[in-house]
Write a protein that holds these residues in place. Structure first.
Motif, PDB file in Angstrom:
ATOM      1  N   PHE A   3       0.845  -1.199   0.000  1.00 32.66           N
ATOM      2  CA  PHE A   3       0.000   0.000   0.000  1.00 32.66           C
ATOM      3  C   PHE A   3       0.879   1.247   0.000  1.00 32.66           C
ATOM      4  N   GLU A   4       0.416   2.252  -0.698  1.00 29.54           N
ATOM      5  CA  GLU A   4       1.147   3.522  -0.756  1.00 29.54           C
ATOM      6  C   GLU A   4       0.366   4.594  -0.018  1.00 29.54           C
ATOM      7  N   LEU A   5       1.102   5.434   0.668  1.00 35.26           N
ATOM      8  CA  LEU A   5       0.485   6.598   1.304  1.00 35.26           C
ATOM      9  C   LEU A   5      -0.160   7.448   0.209  1.00 35.26           C
ATOM     10  N   GLY A  52      -7.142  -5.979  -1.606  1.00 33.24           N
ATOM     11  CA  GLY A  52      -7.439  -4.559  -1.439  1.00 33.24           C
ATOM     12  C   GLY A  52      -7.749  -4.258   0.021  1.00 33.24           C
ATOM     13  N   ILE A  53      -7.676  -2.994   0.379  1.00 34.82           N
ATOM     14  CA  ILE A  53      -7.840  -2.649   1.798  1.00 34.82           C
ATOM     15  C   ILE A  53      -9.249  -2.942   2.287  1.00 34.82           C
ATOM     16  N   LYS A  54     -10.263  -2.709   1.464  1.00 34.06           N
ATOM     17  CA  LYS A  54     -11.626  -2.956   1.938  1.00 34.06           C
ATOM     18  C   LYS A  54     -11.883  -4.456   2.116  1.00 34.06           C
ATOM     19  N   GLU A  55     -11.266  -5.271   1.245  1.00 34.75           N
ATOM     20  CA  GLU A  55     -11.415  -6.721   1.387  1.00 34.75           C
ATOM     21  C   GLU A  55     -10.710  -7.186   2.669  1.00 34.75           C
ATOM     22  N   GLY A  72      -6.773  -0.289   9.662  1.00 33.22           N
ATOM     23  CA  GLY A  72      -7.780   0.717   9.981  1.00 33.22           C
ATOM     24  C   GLY A  72      -7.202   2.116   9.845  1.00 33.22           C
ATOM     25  N   GLY A  73      -6.027   2.315  10.397  1.00 33.14           N
ATOM     26  CA  GLY A  73      -5.395   3.635  10.321  1.00 33.14           C
ATOM     27  C   GLY A  73      -5.122   4.064   8.896  1.00 33.14           C
ATOM     28  N   PHE A  74      -4.697   3.121   8.067  1.00 34.02           N
ATOM     29  CA  PHE A  74      -4.442   3.436   6.656  1.00 34.02           C
ATOM     30  C   PHE A  74      -5.738   3.864   5.964  1.00 34.02           C
ATOM     31  N   TYR A  75      -6.781   3.068   6.117  1.00 30.98           N
ATOM     32  CA  TYR A  75      -8.048   3.365   5.441  1.00 30.98           C
ATOM     33  C   TYR A  75      -8.703   4.629   5.999  1.00 30.98           C
ATOM     34  N   ASN A  76      -8.766   4.736   7.320  1.00 32.88           N
ATOM     35  CA  ASN A  76      -9.504   5.836   7.950  1.00 32.88           C
ATOM     36  C   ASN A  76      -8.933   7.193   7.546  1.00 32.88           C
ATOM     37  N   HIS A  77      -7.616   7.310   7.577  1.00 34.81           N
ATOM     38  CA  HIS A  77      -7.011   8.598   7.228  1.00 34.81           C
ATOM     39  C   HIS A  77      -7.125   8.888   5.730  1.00 34.81           C
ATOM     40  N   SER A  78      -7.060   7.852   4.921  1.00 35.23           N
ATOM     41  CA  SER A  78      -7.225   8.049   3.469  1.00 35.23           C
ATOM     42  C   SER A  78      -8.590   8.666   3.180  1.00 35.23           C
TER      43      SER A  78
END
Ligand code: MN
Length: 202
Positions: A3-5, A52-55, A72-78
């Motif tokens: 995953f990329e920021l 994928g992150i949602k999966e 969670g932190g990756f998805y939430n902040h995105s």
């Protein structure tokens, strides 16, 4: 694929004075970047590395703390960066406004309930506006970096608006005044982006 920021969609100072530039820079380059790096370390060489992150979140083993917290932190902040913007604020429009009115009676009532949800998170966490299949919207709150995409977390809808109430999100500028931070958040909500998430996930 690691995953990329994701790129921040505006400059660090774009949300001043509601979100100060120093907080934005630290939040993005240290916190969000940290979750991203640690998520990649946690999934490297595992079957999750190709998903994928949602999966990943939807099928999460909640006992897997490294993926739970950092995924969670990756998805939430995105999501968080996307649903804010300069020259934003105001109120929802169109079908999202209709869904909000249907669920909460009025936009002001929604604002009050969402602010209350964000204000009453004990310790670190998030407040969410989510959409369920069929279009109904619901407010919930979650601790830490959990989110409603995870199994049996929150209201179980798809997040379309999220507010980070970790102290790292506001302490430099607001210190202990979380209610002031929540009030300011409404000045920078990008409702057209929230409406896109609503339409895509209803
Ligand atoms: Mn944060």
């Amino acid at each position: 694929m690691a995953f990329e920021l994701p790129k921040l969609p505006y400059a660090y100072d774009a949300l001043e004075p509601n979100i100060d530039a120093r907080t934005m820079e630290i939040h993005y380059t240290k916190h969000h970047n940290g979750y991203t790096t640690k998520l990649n370390a946690a999934i490297e060489g595992t079957p999750l590395a190709n998903k994928g992150i949602k999966e990943i979140l939807a099928n999460l083993d909640m006992a897997n703390k490294a993926v739970r917290n950092n995924g969670g932190g990756f998805y939430n902040h995105s999501l968080f960066w996307e649903i804010m913007g300069p020259n934003a604020g105001g109120a929802a429009t169109g079908e999202l406004a209709a869904a909000i009115n249907s669920a909460f009676g009025s936009f002001d009532s929604f604002k009050e309930k969402f602010s209350n949800a964000a204000g009453t998170v004990f310790g670190s966490g998030w407040a969410w506006l989510c959409v369920h299949k069929g279009g109904k919207v619901e407010i919930c709150a979650t601790p830490n970096q959990d989110n409603p995409l995870m199994p049996k977390v929150g209201c179980g809808g798809h997040p379309i608006l999220g507010l980070d109430v970790w102290e790292h999100a506001y302490y430099l500028n607001y210190q202990n005044r979380r209610p002031d931070y929540i009030t300011s958040f409404f000045n920078v909500i990008n409702w057209s982006k929230v409406a896109e998430y609503y339409a895509a996930n209803k």
